[in-house]
Design a protein around this motif. Structure first.
Motif, PDB file in Angstrom:
ATOM      1  N   ASP A  38       0.848  -1.190   0.000  1.00 54.99           N
ATOM      2  CA  ASP A  38       0.000   0.000   0.000  1.00 54.99           C
ATOM      3  C   ASP A  38       0.883   1.239   0.000  1.00 54.99           C
ATOM      4  O   ASP A  38       2.047   1.186   0.421  1.00 54.99           O
ATOM      5  N   HIS A  79       0.272   5.661   0.629  1.00 55.17           N
ATOM      6  CA  HIS A  79      -0.607   6.808   0.822  1.00 55.17           C
ATOM      7  C   HIS A  79       0.197   8.095   0.713  1.00 55.17           C
ATOM      8  O   HIS A  79       1.321   8.185   1.223  1.00 55.17           O
ATOM      9  N   HIS A 121      -3.239  -1.716   5.983  1.00 56.07           N
ATOM     10  CA  HIS A 121      -3.870  -1.997   4.690  1.00 56.07           C
ATOM     11  C   HIS A 121      -3.085  -3.063   3.917  1.00 56.07           C
ATOM     12  O   HIS A 121      -3.666  -3.950   3.289  1.00 56.07           O
TER      13      HIS A 121
HETATM   14 MG    MG Z   1      -4.553   2.165   1.895  1.00 49.88          MG
END
Ligand code: MG
Length: 159
Positions: free
Chosen positions: A8, A10, A42
């Protein structure tokens, strides 16, 4: 036994709140996200779902669904663990890497490990969290993003 991988990333914004592995990081920057933006959790969720052959985090917790707005990602992790359990699988081991340029996460690795072990109902020895920087390279290295990778092993639940 099954193995799954997850990753993941961000974008970081200022001001914001940064949570990684369920632990609040002391910084003025935060992850831009629909949920709390916990990239580490995540990645773990995707690894768990992947190992069970049950799709990905977007299938189960769409970022268009208002019920997941600003949600604590630990709750999503619990739902993912419960979901794979319905299909007869339980986490056996997790190894993860979180990549953030600053601040350095070394002091928080143990707390992240403890948190994830508790959420996965695993002994701490079956969970590992590594912290890296991107050496000043790419978006993570420029401090524009936080990323995480995880690999999870699931075992069949004895019934
Ligand atoms: Mg995420």
């Amino acid at each position: 036994m099954r193995v799954g991988i997850g990753r993941d990333i961000h974008k970081l914004v200022t001001p914001g709140k940064l949570v990684l592995g369920g632990v609040v990081v002391d910084t003025e920057r935060g992850a831009a996200a629909h949920s709390d933006g916990d990239a580490l959790i995540h990645a773990v969720i995707d690894a768990i779902l992947g190992a069970a052959g049950l799709g990905d985090i977007g299938d189960h917790f769409p970022d268009t669904d208002p019920q997941y707005k600003d949600i604590d990602s630990r709750l999503l992790l619990r739902k993912a663990v419960a979901h794979v359990a319905e299909h007869g699988w339980a986490p056996a081991q997790l190894d993860a890497t979180v990549i953030l340029e600053r601040p350095k996460l070394g002091r928080l690795k143990g707390e992240m490990r403890d948190t994830l072990a508790a959420e996965l109902d695993l002994p701490v020895g079956a969970v590992n969290v590594k912290a890296k920087t991107a050496e000043g390279l790419d978006a993570v290295g420029r401090g524009e993003a936080v990323a995480a990778e995880a690999i999870v092993t699931l075992t069949k639940i004895e019934r």
